[in-house]
Design a protein around this motif. Structure first.
Motif, PDB file in Angstrom:
ATOM      1  N   GLN A   7       0.799  -1.213   0.000  1.00 56.20           N
ATOM      2  CA  GLN A   7       0.000   0.000   0.000  1.00 56.20           C
ATOM      3  C   GLN A   7       0.839   1.274   0.000  1.00 56.20           C
ATOM      4  OE1 GLN A   7      -3.073  -0.269  -0.618  1.00 56.20           O
ATOM      5  NE2 GLN A   7      -4.311  -1.201   0.965  1.00 56.20           N
ATOM      6  N   GLY A   8       2.071   1.174   0.467  1.00 60.99           N
ATOM      7  CA  GLY A   8       2.915   2.363   0.509  1.00 60.99           C
ATOM      8  C   GLY A   8       3.721   2.426   1.786  1.00 60.99           C
ATOM      9  N   LEU A   9       4.044   3.630   2.202  1.00 61.96           N
ATOM     10  CA  LEU A   9       4.804   3.878   3.424  1.00 61.96           C
ATOM     11  C   LEU A   9       3.973   4.733   4.359  1.00 61.96           C
ATOM     12  CD1 LEU A   9       8.210   5.013   1.834  1.00 61.96           C
ATOM     13  CD2 LEU A   9       7.590   2.683   2.529  1.00 61.96           C
ATOM     14  N   ASP A  10       4.145   4.511   5.677  1.00 61.46           N
ATOM     15  CA  ASP A  10       3.484   5.416   6.606  1.00 61.46           C
ATOM     16  C   ASP A  10       4.306   6.695   6.757  1.00 61.46           C
ATOM     17  OD1 ASP A  10       5.534   4.956   8.460  1.00 61.46           O
ATOM     18  OD2 ASP A  10       4.250   3.947   9.917  1.00 61.46           O
ATOM     19  N   ALA A  11       3.889   7.577   7.644  1.00 61.17           N
ATOM     20  CA  ALA A  11       4.528   8.892   7.758  1.00 61.17           C
ATOM     21  C   ALA A  11       5.960   8.818   8.248  1.00 61.17           C
ATOM     22  CB  ALA A  11       3.709   9.776   8.693  1.00 61.17           C
ATOM     23  N   ASP A  12       6.358   7.681   8.846  1.00 63.80           N
ATOM     24  CA  ASP A  12       7.733   7.516   9.336  1.00 63.80           C
ATOM     25  C   ASP A  12       8.609   6.694   8.403  1.00 63.80           C
ATOM     26  OD1 ASP A  12       7.478   8.996  11.729  1.00 63.80           O
ATOM     27  OD2 ASP A  12       6.454   7.310  12.678  1.00 63.80           O
ATOM     28  N   GLY A  13       8.011   6.080   7.367  1.00 64.79           N
ATOM     29  CA  GLY A  13       8.780   5.269   6.429  1.00 64.79           C
ATOM     30  C   GLY A  13       8.591   3.777   6.593  1.00 64.79           C
ATOM     31  N   ALA A  14       7.708   3.355   7.509  1.00 66.28           N
ATOM     32  CA  ALA A  14       7.428   1.931   7.671  1.00 66.28           C
ATOM     33  C   ALA A  14       6.615   1.423   6.489  1.00 66.28           C
ATOM     34  CB  ALA A  14       6.681   1.682   8.975  1.00 66.28           C
ATOM     35  N   LEU A  15       6.779   0.142   6.182  1.00 70.13           N
ATOM     36  CA  LEU A  15       6.091  -0.496   5.066  1.00 70.13           C
ATOM     37  C   LEU A  15       4.644  -0.807   5.463  1.00 70.13           C
ATOM     38  CD1 LEU A  15       6.559  -1.909   2.220  1.00 70.13           C
ATOM     39  CD2 LEU A  15       6.925  -4.008   3.546  1.00 70.13           C
ATOM     40  N   VAL A  16       3.711  -0.517   4.565  1.00 71.05           N
ATOM     41  CA  VAL A  16       2.291  -0.775   4.835  1.00 71.05           C
ATOM     42  C   VAL A  16       1.789  -1.829   3.849  1.00 71.05           C
ATOM     43  CG1 VAL A  16      -0.015   0.212   4.997  1.00 71.05           C
ATOM     44  CG2 VAL A  16       1.979   1.590   5.656  1.00 71.05           C
ATOM     45  N   LEU A  17       1.297  -2.951   4.416  1.00 70.46           N
ATOM     46  CA  LEU A  17       0.757  -4.046   3.617  1.00 70.46           C
ATOM     47  C   LEU A  17      -0.672  -4.341   4.050  1.00 70.46           C
ATOM     48  CD1 LEU A  17       3.692  -6.657   3.681  1.00 70.46           C
ATOM     49  CD2 LEU A  17       3.190  -4.962   1.916  1.00 70.46           C
ATOM     50  N   GLU A  18      -1.523  -4.683   3.100  1.00 68.71           N
ATOM     51  CA  GLU A  18      -2.878  -5.142   3.403  1.00 68.71           C
ATOM     52  C   GLU A  18      -3.010  -6.591   2.966  1.00 68.71           C
ATOM     53  OE1 GLU A  18      -7.590  -4.191   2.398  1.00 68.71           O
ATOM     54  OE2 GLU A  18      -6.007  -2.878   1.623  1.00 68.71           O
ATOM     55  N   ASP A  19      -3.261  -7.486   3.923  1.00 70.00           N
ATOM     56  CA  ASP A  19      -3.323  -8.908   3.591  1.00 70.00           C
ATOM     57  C   ASP A  19      -4.658  -9.264   2.946  1.00 70.00           C
ATOM     58  OD1 ASP A  19      -5.237  -9.362   5.608  1.00 70.00           O
ATOM     59  OD2 ASP A  19      -3.731 -10.013   7.073  1.00 70.00           O
ATOM     60  N   ALA A  20      -4.803 -10.540   2.567  1.00 69.92           N
ATOM     61  CA  ALA A  20      -5.991 -10.984   1.837  1.00 69.92           C
ATOM     62  C   ALA A  20      -7.266 -10.815   2.642  1.00 69.92           C
ATOM     63  CB  ALA A  20      -5.828 -12.444   1.417  1.00 69.92           C
ATOM     64  N   GLY A  21      -7.147 -10.776   3.968  1.00 66.99           N
ATOM     65  CA  GLY A  21      -8.308 -10.598   4.824  1.00 66.99           C
ATOM     66  C   GLY A  21      -8.640  -9.145   5.094  1.00 66.99           C
ATOM     67  N   GLY A  22      -7.898  -8.223   4.499  1.00 70.21           N
ATOM     68  CA  GLY A  22      -8.161  -6.807   4.688  1.00 70.21           C
ATOM     69  C   GLY A  22      -7.474  -6.193   5.889  1.00 70.21           C
ATOM     70  N   VAL A  23      -6.641  -6.983   6.576  1.00 72.37           N
ATOM     71  CA  VAL A  23      -5.920  -6.474   7.736  1.00 72.37           C
ATOM     72  C   VAL A  23      -4.682  -5.713   7.263  1.00 72.37           C
ATOM     73  CG1 VAL A  23      -4.684  -7.082   9.848  1.00 72.37           C
ATOM     74  CG2 VAL A  23      -6.731  -8.355   9.188  1.00 72.37           C
TER      75      VAL A  23
END
Length: 248
Positions: free
Chosen positions: A217-233
């Motif tokens: 999904q992208g990066l958060d405001a601090d640079g952490a990786l953002v992932l959305e799994d198959a269950g929407g989490v």
């Protein structure tokens, strides 16, 4: 090591320290106390290191360098990786026009989906040692690395001198560091995402404890990786390695 006759100067405040052989440029920077602005380069390394204690193969002809830097007040040290990553991207793009490069979280640069550069950032006495390796003329075979590698010569049709590449790298590092210090992380985040590899696709992040697979999904405001799994989490990954399902 003999400097190229046409080598331009480093940015103001940067000092070059050349070696034919070192255990690693980061180790030398840490022994020296990481003086801000000091830059270490070696033709070869006998104990080159990558993230998580991995070996970094270091034959002649590639770039092995460390830039010592300080942080501005209220800046997240983890974001130095984005400063360095954008600097590498700009430097190799400048010297290899027409080649396509991309960024892999947290601090790798890819060419054709294969790793062409990586880095190791370590805290020292006076600041941080930003170790950068760029494969210019050679890269390890696939069966010797966790992620397939490439070299600049194969994609650019040329092999710039390591010191010429280092000067471009330092110039872009200084520019991105100044922008980060003055304007914060958001401008870097936006540019990084514009060159991110496989954003919007399914990727996997290994944290050392878990493996999380999901849509990038992208990066958060601090640079952490953002992932959305198959269950929407939605998962926020602050440290780990990224892989691409079906390719690892």
């Amino acid at each position: 090591m003999t400097a190229p006759a046409t080598m331009p100067p480093l940015p103001d405040g940067y000092t070059l320290n050349r070696f034919d052989t070192l255990d690693s440029t980061n180790a030398e920077a840490l022994r020296a106390g990481t003086p801000p602005g000091a830059v270490y380069i070696s033709r070869r390394q006998t104990s080159g290191r990558g993230r998580q204690g991995r070996d970094w193969q270091s034959p002649d002809g590639n770039l092995y360098a460390t830039i010592c830097t300080q942080l501005s007040a209220n800046r997240n040290p983890a974001q130095v990786a984005f400063v360095a990553g954008l600097a590498v991207l700009d430097a190799i793009s400048e010297l290899a026009p027409g080649a396509e490069f991309s960024l892999k979280w947290p601090n790798d640069i890819l060419a054709g989906g294969r790793k062409i550069s990586g880095m190791l950032i370590e805290a020292g006495d006076a600041g941080y040692a930003v170790g950068i390796g760029i494969n210019i003329v050679s890269s390890p075979p696939d069966d010797e690395v966790r992620f397939p590698a490439a070299n600049l010569q194969d994609f650019a049709g040329q092999s710039p001198d390591p010191e010429v590449l280092l000067v471009a790298l330092c110039r872009h590092f200084e520019s991105w560091h100044r922008r980060w210090s003055d304007d914060g992380f958001e401008p870097l985040r936006a540019v990084w995402l514009a060159s991110a590899h496989r954003i919007g696709d399914t990727i996997a992040a290994s944290t050392g404890v878990d493996r999380i697979e999901g849509r990038f999904q992208g990066l958060d405001a601090d640079g952490a990786l953002v992932l959305e799994d198959a269950g929407g989490v939605v998962h926020v990954v602050t440290a780990g390695d990224v892989f691409f399902p079906g390719a690892d």
